[in-house]
Write a protein that holds these residues in place. Sequence first.
Motif, PDB file in Angstrom:
ATOM      1  N   PHE A   5      -0.485 -11.998   6.014  1.00 44.15           N
ATOM      2  CA  PHE A   5       0.765 -11.326   6.211  1.00 44.15           C
ATOM      3  C   PHE A   5       0.350 -10.075   6.618  1.00 44.15           C
ATOM      4  O   PHE A   5      -0.487  -9.291   5.785  1.00 44.15           O
ATOM      5  N   LEU A   6       0.761  -9.288   7.703  1.00 40.72           N
ATOM      6  CA  LEU A   6       0.256  -8.138   8.191  1.00 40.72           C
ATOM      7  C   LEU A   6       1.551  -7.046   7.772  1.00 40.72           C
ATOM      8  O   LEU A   6       1.124  -5.979   7.453  1.00 40.72           O
ATOM      9  N   VAL A  60       2.798  -0.940  16.645  1.00 42.32           N
ATOM     10  CA  VAL A  60       1.920   0.364  16.596  1.00 42.32           C
ATOM     11  C   VAL A  60       1.658   0.307  15.099  1.00 42.32           C
ATOM     12  O   VAL A  60       0.258   0.777  14.798  1.00 42.32           O
ATOM     13  N   ASP A  61       2.609   0.297  14.062  1.00 48.72           N
ATOM     14  CA  ASP A  61       2.064   0.430  12.745  1.00 48.72           C
ATOM     15  C   ASP A  61       1.194  -0.795  12.165  1.00 48.72           C
ATOM     16  O   ASP A  61       0.230  -0.125  11.637  1.00 48.72           O
ATOM     17  N   ILE A  62       1.201  -1.988  12.828  1.00 47.46           N
ATOM     18  CA  ILE A  62       0.196  -2.893  12.395  1.00 47.46           C
ATOM     19  C   ILE A  62      -1.376  -2.425  12.985  1.00 47.46           C
ATOM     20  O   ILE A  62      -2.389  -2.457  12.358  1.00 47.46           O
ATOM     21  N   ALA A  63      -1.380  -2.008  14.226  1.00 45.11           N
ATOM     22  CA  ALA A  63      -2.483  -1.519  15.083  1.00 45.11           C
ATOM     23  C   ALA A  63      -3.154  -0.432  14.181  1.00 45.11           C
ATOM     24  O   ALA A  63      -4.447  -0.596  13.951  1.00 45.11           O
ATOM     25  N   ARG A  64      -2.324   0.573  13.626  1.00 45.23           N
ATOM     26  CA  ARG A  64      -2.709   1.510  13.064  1.00 45.23           C
ATOM     27  C   ARG A  64      -3.420   1.120  11.775  1.00 45.23           C
ATOM     28  O   ARG A  64      -4.645   1.578  11.388  1.00 45.23           O
ATOM     29  N   ARG A  65      -2.779   0.313  11.091  1.00 37.62           N
ATOM     30  CA  ARG A  65      -3.515  -0.183   9.644  1.00 37.62           C
ATOM     31  C   ARG A  65      -4.499  -1.068  10.019  1.00 37.62           C
ATOM     32  O   ARG A  65      -5.672  -1.068   9.246  1.00 37.62           O
ATOM     33  N   VAL A  66      -4.712  -1.977  10.956  1.00 41.21           N
ATOM     34  CA  VAL A  66      -5.644  -3.159  10.836  1.00 41.21           C
ATOM     35  C   VAL A  66      -6.831  -2.409  11.813  1.00 41.21           C
ATOM     36  O   VAL A  66      -8.155  -2.665  11.230  1.00 41.21           O
ATOM     37  N   LEU A  67      -6.523  -1.556  12.850  1.00 40.83           N
ATOM     38  CA  LEU A  67      -7.660  -1.150  13.640  1.00 40.83           C
ATOM     39  C   LEU A  67      -8.302   0.278  12.945  1.00 40.83           C
ATOM     40  O   LEU A  67      -9.337   0.486  13.393  1.00 40.83           O
TER      41      LEU A  67
END
Length: 68
Positions: A5-6, A60-67
């Motif tokens: 889960f992301l 956007v939120d997931i991209a910031r946290r994952v990347l």
Amino acid sequence: MRLRFLGSTSEAGACPSLYETDRGTIVVQGLHVTDAAALADLRHVLDGETAVEVPRELLVDIARRVLG
């Protein structure tokens, strides 16, 4: 395939949600798009595929946290 889960923008962890797989891909959990006009805009939909609507802020939120 295993999922991790992301995140989600919904209350209580319901959909839409994003998951990372152990294969390096992303799985989207959400409601099917059923609007005929929107479905007509899709390209190259293969058997077994469906469209899922996801809020921009979730991506956007997931991209910031994952990347990072």
